[in-house]
Write a protein that holds these residues in place. Structure first.
Motif, mmCIF file in Angstrom:
data_model
loop_
_atom_site.group_PDB
_atom_site.id
_atom_site.type_symbol
_atom_site.label_atom_id
_atom_site.label_comp_id
_atom_site.label_asym_id
_atom_site.label_seq_id
_atom_site.Cartn_x
_atom_site.Cartn_y
_atom_site.Cartn_z
ATOM 1 N N ALA A 231 0.833 -1.207 0.000
ATOM 2 C CA ALA A 231 0.000 0.000 0.000
ATOM 3 C C ALA A 231 0.866 1.254 0.000
ATOM 4 C CB ALA A 231 -0.940 -0.002 1.203
ATOM 5 N N ALA A 232 1.902 1.267 0.847
ATOM 6 C CA ALA A 232 2.800 2.428 0.901
ATOM 7 C C ALA A 232 3.572 2.588 -0.407
ATOM 8 C CB ALA A 232 3.777 2.277 2.069
ATOM 9 N N GLU A 239 1.271 8.778 -6.303
ATOM 10 C CA GLU A 239 1.120 10.170 -5.893
ATOM 11 C C GLU A 239 2.438 10.944 -5.833
ATOM 12 O OE1 GLU A 239 -1.869 11.567 -5.303
ATOM 13 O OE2 GLU A 239 -2.823 9.664 -5.819
ATOM 14 N N GLY A 240 3.569 10.266 -6.017
ATOM 15 C CA GLY A 240 4.861 10.923 -5.880
ATOM 16 C C GLY A 240 5.061 12.091 -6.825
ATOM 17 N N ILE A 251 5.265 11.648 1.111
ATOM 18 C CA ILE A 251 5.850 10.715 0.148
ATOM 19 C C ILE A 251 7.114 10.086 0.712
ATOM 20 C CG2 ILE A 251 6.867 10.520 -2.153
ATOM 21 C CD1 ILE A 251 3.834 10.857 -2.119
ATOM 22 N N THR A 252 7.916 10.871 1.407
ATOM 23 C CA THR A 252 9.143 10.337 2.015
ATOM 24 C C THR A 252 8.810 9.265 3.053
ATOM 25 O OG1 THR A 252 10.241 12.466 1.689
ATOM 26 C CG2 THR A 252 11.238 10.943 3.270
ATOM 27 N N LEU A 257 8.493 3.673 4.740
ATOM 28 C CA LEU A 257 7.600 2.653 5.286
ATOM 29 C C LEU A 257 7.535 1.438 4.370
ATOM 30 C CD1 LEU A 257 5.538 1.821 7.443
ATOM 31 C CD2 LEU A 257 3.780 3.008 6.111
ATOM 32 N N SER A 258 7.474 1.664 3.067
ATOM 33 C CA SER A 258 7.405 0.539 2.135
ATOM 34 C C SER A 258 8.678 -0.289 2.171
ATOM 35 C CB SER A 258 7.140 1.045 0.711
ATOM 36 O OG SER A 258 8.232 1.798 0.221
ATOM 37 N N VAL A 259 9.840 0.380 2.218
ATOM 38 C CA VAL A 259 11.117 -0.344 2.274
ATOM 39 C C VAL A 259 11.208 -1.171 3.555
ATOM 40 C CG1 VAL A 259 13.621 -0.080 2.470
ATOM 41 C CG2 VAL A 259 12.349 1.294 0.804
ATOM 42 N N ALA A 260 10.862 -0.575 4.673
ATOM 43 C CA ALA A 260 10.953 -1.280 5.951
ATOM 44 C C ALA A 260 9.960 -2.440 6.024
ATOM 45 C CB ALA A 260 10.705 -0.307 7.097
#
Length: 539
Positions: A231-232, A239-240, A251-252, A257-260
């Motif tokens: 989702a992140a 939306e970036g 966005i940051t 969050l997506s990487v983690a």
């Protein structure tokens, strides 16, 4: 589980196998609708925005919500199939998609539309992977290429005809019909799946055996990490561009969050007793290379489907319908060539077919990068026909080869991951190339403006000609001069965007050539474990 996945035919109750073409038609309805809905809404956004009173930025949530819901479900298709049965998952997903379509058509506010589009996405997410698995299990080994050709026609053609169909509906009917049109087709597809699609006995036995172990060890943590991470990631990609990427704190945060979350998800799935998603499939170099090339292919395909209509509408003055019709020949050539490639797959090396496809797509990108403001729709169409043939040479061998070593009981796992990477690849392609288009356009404009010195005779001559034209229309000298300056500024802007489009379109071809080394790993075993004979059985 492996024993259950390869039950001998003698152990299964005898029943006449359902006609494979009826199975194909039955499961293609849902996949085609889901693929069309990924792009059909885009042309209706202005009308929808006016109806629900949303801003330009707010209205993008109806596409972002659909995309996020879709990618979350895709990798969980096999997990759900083991719990509830493959056919039941497909029918439930199609039913959810139909209900979501009906609710979208009657939505009266932005909030309702976003929620109902997400519901649509949850339904659409499982349709592609499940159809892919069903067709692989239905067609005999020698016809696997044809099975994937039929699947490819739905997956590739859907996003291509979506804008054209949407443009026609919006021009002639109310925007809600882009959703209502799904209802009769979806109900027909639901009935046909119920009547003609039956779960193979070996797949059913394997799923039942896995379900017992799965229910006692549900991987809730893995599912939660997957949902949050995807989702992140999807929000970051969707939306970036509108939020200036890392200049936006939201966005940051989504990127981090997506990487983690995805890193923890990979760790969880590799250590869990019964993982929700089987990431160990990526140990197979054939599956990995085929899936990665497929992701790049969809990045290029969706980027070109986005860039060319945008060029025609923004710079050439085409309507959405006209730009869709200009691109329609590429869709038609893909529909003609894809089945032929499916027949060739069993006779010609997959790497040779894919290599030809890569070269054709790259050449098509080079050709289409020469479009100008003087280009006609016929000229653009001729340029993209080569790309259409190239995509046809790519999808069938890529999809078929990627799954060639996957055991039948793991096909749903593999198709879920394969579909996920295609979807994420497409989102990445759109995000990257849209960003480059904007930045290169600004750079080109700066370079052109630097040459518009008032001391240059060419500039003075052009301004005088423009001012004279405005004076003939009744402008006073001062107003004519100001109008001439604005007109010259508009010309510079248009030319800078042409330069940016040319550069981005050329880059798509160069990027595609970079996947050629991956063909080394695409050594297909045509007698792989994924090609066992099956017997079908009523649910």
């Amino acid at each position: 589980m492996s024993t259950a996945a390869t039950l001998p035919m003698a152990a299964a109750p005898a029943r006449p196998a359902t006609n494979k073409w009826l199975v194909t038609v039955s499961v293609t309805f849902g996949t085609l609708m889901g693929a069309i809905d990924s792009s059909i809404v885009n042309v209706a956004l202005p009308q929808i925005r006016g109806a629900v009173g949303a801003t330009v930025q707010e209205i993008t949530w109806i596409t972002t919500g659909f995309a996020i819901a879709t990618v979350i479900v895709m990798p969980l298709t096999a997990f759900l199939g083991r719990l509830f049965g493959q056919k039941r998952v497909y029918m439930l997903s199609l039913a959810i998609f139909i209900v979501g379509s009906a609710l979208c058509g009657v939505a009266s506010s932005l909030e309702q539309l976003v929620i109902f589009r997400a519901l649509q996405g949850f339904g659409a997410g499982a349709l592609q992977p499940t159809e892919q698995a069903i067709l692989r299990q239905t067609f005999p080994p020698k016809e696997q290429g044809m099975a994937m050709a039929l699947f490819g026609m739905a997956v590739m053609v859907g996003p291509a005809i979506g804008p054209t169909l949407g443009g026609y509906i919006v021009d002639n009917y109310h925007w809600s019909w882009i959703f209502f049109i799904n209802l009769p087709v979806g109900v027909l597809g639901l009935f046909m799946v119920w009547r003609f699609v039956h779960e193979p006995e070996d797949i059913r036995a394997a799923n039942q055996a896995a379900s017992k172990e799965l229910r006692g060890n549900l991987d809730w943590l893995g599912i939660a990490l997957l949902a949050v991470g995807l989702a992140a990631l999807q929000f970051f990609l969707e939306e970036g561009q509108q939020n200036d990427w890392f200049d936006s704190s939201l966005i940051t945060v989504c990127a981090l969050l997506s990487v983690a979350a995805l890193a923890l998800f990979v760790w969880r799935e590799l250590t869990a007793k019964v993982p929700a998603v089987n990431l160990r499939l990526f140990k197979d170099p054939v599956f990995t290379s085929g899936t990665l090339i497929g992701a790049v292919m969809f990045a290029i395909l969706l980027a070109s489907m986005f860039l060319l209509p945008l060029f025609m509408q923004e710079l050439l003055g085409f309507t959405a319908m006209q730009s869709g019709l200009a691109l329609m020949p590429r869709v038609l050539v893909m529909m003609l060539v894809t089945p032929l490639v499916g027949r060739l797959y069993g006779k010609v090396s997959a790497r040779l077919l894919i290599g030809i496809g890569v070269l054709l797509v790259a050449y098509g990108a080079y050709d289409v990068s020469h479009i100008t403001l003087a280009s006609s729709s016929e000229g653009i169409t001729r340029a993209i026909l080569v790309q259409g043939i190239g995509f046809s040479f790519l999808f069938v061998p890529l999809t078929t080869a990627a799954l060639s070593n996957v055991p039948r009981a793991r096909l749903a796992d593999a198709t879920g991951l394969n579909s996920l990477l295609r979807q994420v690849g497409a989102s990445m392609g759109l995000a990257i190339f849209a960003t480059l288009l904007s930045r290169w356009g600004s750079h080109a404009r700066g370079s052109l403006v630097a040459h518009l010195s008032p001391d240059r005779p060419e500039v003075q001559e052009r301004l005088s000609a423009l001012a004279a034209g405005f004076a003939q229309r009744g402008f006073d000298p001062v107003s004519a001069r100001e109008a001439a300056l604005r007109a010259l500024d508009g010309i510079v802007t248009r030319q800078s965007m042409v330069i940016a489009f040319e550069q981005v379109l050329l880059l798509t071809g160069i990027c595609f050539l970079c996947v050629l080394p991956l063909l080394f790993f695409l050594k297909v075993n045509r007698r792989g474990s994924g090609e066992k004979v099956h017997v079908e059985m009523e649910m």
